[in-house]
Design a protein around this motif. Sequence first.
Motif, PDB file in Angstrom:
ATOM      1  N   ASP A  34       0.762  -1.301  -0.007  1.00  0.00           N
ATOM      2  CA  ASP A  34      -0.174   0.061   0.030  1.00  0.00           C
ATOM      3  C   ASP A  34       0.618   1.267   0.058  1.00  0.00           C
ATOM      4  O   ASP A  34       0.660   1.838  -0.456  1.00  0.00           O
ATOM      5  CB  ASP A  34      -0.727  -0.500   1.003  1.00  0.00           C
TER       6      ASP A  34
ATOM      7  N   ASP B 263       1.872   2.944  -3.370  1.00  0.00           N
ATOM      8  CA  ASP B 263       0.243   3.017  -3.825  1.00  0.00           C
ATOM      9  C   ASP B 263       0.194   4.210  -4.043  1.00  0.00           C
ATOM     10  O   ASP B 263      -0.505   4.793  -4.158  1.00  0.00           O
ATOM     11  CB  ASP B 263      -1.209   2.365  -4.381  1.00  0.00           C
ATOM     12  N   THR B 264       0.469   4.645  -2.556  1.00  0.00           N
ATOM     13  CA  THR B 264       0.542   5.940  -1.954  1.00  0.00           C
ATOM     14  C   THR B 264       1.029   7.162  -3.428  1.00  0.00           C
ATOM     15  O   THR B 264       1.926   7.811  -2.878  1.00  0.00           O
ATOM     16  CB  THR B 264       0.324   6.576  -0.539  1.00  0.00           C
TER      17      THR B 264
ATOM     18  N   ARG C 267       3.812  -7.892  -7.584  1.00  0.00           N
ATOM     19  CA  ARG C 267       4.631  -6.060  -7.286  1.00  0.00           C
ATOM     20  C   ARG C 267       5.983  -6.424  -6.373  1.00  0.00           C
ATOM     21  O   ARG C 267       6.637  -5.685  -5.923  1.00  0.00           O
ATOM     22  CB  ARG C 267       3.590  -5.639  -6.536  1.00  0.00           C
TER      23      ARG C 267
END
Length: 672
Positions: free
Chosen positions: A241, A244-245, A468
């Motif tokens: 995460d 992805d930010t 990923r």
Amino acid sequence: MSKNPIDLFGPADGHDAPSEPAYPPYEDWIMTMFPQLSAQDIPPELWPELYQHLLNQTFTVGEALALTFDEDAARGSQYGLVTTKDIPALGAIYLLDHIWSFPSAEIAFRQLTGSAPLRERVASLLELDHDFVSESPAAIVVDEILKSLWTLTDTYTVGNDQVTFVLDEVGSRLLPETSEERQDQGPAFQCAIFYDALVDQGYTLLWPRRAVVEGQVATCANLSLSRRKKIALQNALSCMDAFDTDISEDDDEPEATVVELKDTATKQIQKLRQVLIENDYTVQGVARLLRISIADTAVGFPVQNLSDPKFSLKAAETLPNTPLANLVRLFLLNIPLPLSHIELLFGHEFVDRLDVLGLFFSIPASRASAKLPETLYAALVQLAPVARDTVVATDLFQTLSAACGFDPVMYIGVDTLGLLNLIPRSPRVPKLLDLCTGSGVQGIVAARECADHVSLVDLNPRAALFARFNAHLNEVADRCSVQVGDLYEDLDEDLKYSFDTILANPPYIPNGGSSRGLETYGDGGAAGEDLIERIVGESKRYLTSSGRLFMVSNLANPEAYEAKIVRWWDAEEPAGLGCDSIVLYGKLWSAIDYASLILSRAASEDVVVQYAEGLEQHGVKAMTNGFVVLKRTGASTANTKTQVMADQIWQEVSGGTEQGLAVAARVGEFLR
């Protein structure tokens, strides 16, 4: 999407049953129950109310909680719980019913088989499809229930006997604390198992550990391990995460916080790789430790069964107390380790931010073992060594979509390893496409050994997440692009005719007309060829003029593949482009023999027979393991040859045996 509370608990005053006439007065009850009340940390101010609930068998949780339903959530996670009113800290205590208790798996099977109401209620808790449950034979429904039952169960001990139980609709929907709650006030509720010896009945008790307000999500401390693990599995590798930010002016998170999260995640992943490689967590290093005999040319060994308790518990006992052995226990055998052992492996700084990776699941000391008072940590994923020094994370073989509410990422099996050993390592190619990438294992090995840039594509978002993570873990993230998509469908237009190599390990298991029982990563359609046909035919528009396709697959009726590949290729535009291909395969299975292999863990022979009949109805007469290798040519048509090479063709190629090397040599001869 509806998230309105649903009243499934009856009237707010609960349901009453006649009092037990032999139930003792409160003072005597306290004398009897005091050891258990104290051991479970049940607040003394709640004891009088608890006594009244037990005396009168009142279940009043419907006063405080209501179900919510999210139709967009994954199956198994669609229901949640919210509070229906404000409740002060320690303001009430509630009984949660154990709707079903059983002493062994054998008795559970018999009871499910013999009771339709029990099957229907447990299936409802598991969120199985209602039509499937009502229309399918009991044996098939029981088989499906047993795959997922662990997500609902918890245990307690009475004397020398262990009792396994399933909670009611409330207890089965409680959630563990969120990461924000962990750092702040903690979860809203506390629960504890309580055995009332006076009536030989177990309950789970629930009470607010802090003040809660109406509409708050019902999170709970001391949930069953199965419930907590299911939620943890759904959030595995949450470290991604951080990557992805995107930082924008509208973000609530300050830029410094986002940068810090990404930096911390990067350092944790780098430390993980450093420790693995420094301790020889490689194919040869792990094989030596586990005494698995493999050739020097092997790219790995199948790991899916290593985490099966039938093997792992015995294997773990025989391993030495070394860093490599503990890494193998943790990441291959799925044996939990004390936190102190993990700190010895990775250091204090890594352990201090252990939750960042989303790699571990904690087992509190109270639920672990009296001999191990320290909290244990288990891995949520399996880390498999492949090729030289590549390590890839996958879901464990035992992780099933029916139980966990998501499509798992395929384990490292002999098909994957066979494809890896068949890929030429030279010459190095500029661009490679890995379709149905799963964990990304094929594309990531290629990026490390034989390709400048790799595009990895999978329809499953969880697979893309794992790919990923693995690209970062293996230090090739800058040369890999990962995309969620349906084969070639979502690739950019400028990628047409650009790939020197295409790799594919697609879903290839024929479902015989029913996908039930097959994971998405295995379901190849009725005859197993839905994706194979598209991969072969549409590669025409994505390979360079000298490009090559390597695919591993089960093959239905392999003697017909010469005609199939020509038909699939010629059906696609543009016309006038040619190819040559070879289909190499092994031992043939009849439909019933293949069904027995695929459904070897089925609870009933009826399930196997029904599957075999479905295969035959869709034209599947024989199945085999094999490889398809294709190359673009200057000709204007397709040309294909099929050849039987070795009975156990995947095992031979992946193991680098003499027969396997002969298969590789045949491929090399074809490509020249």
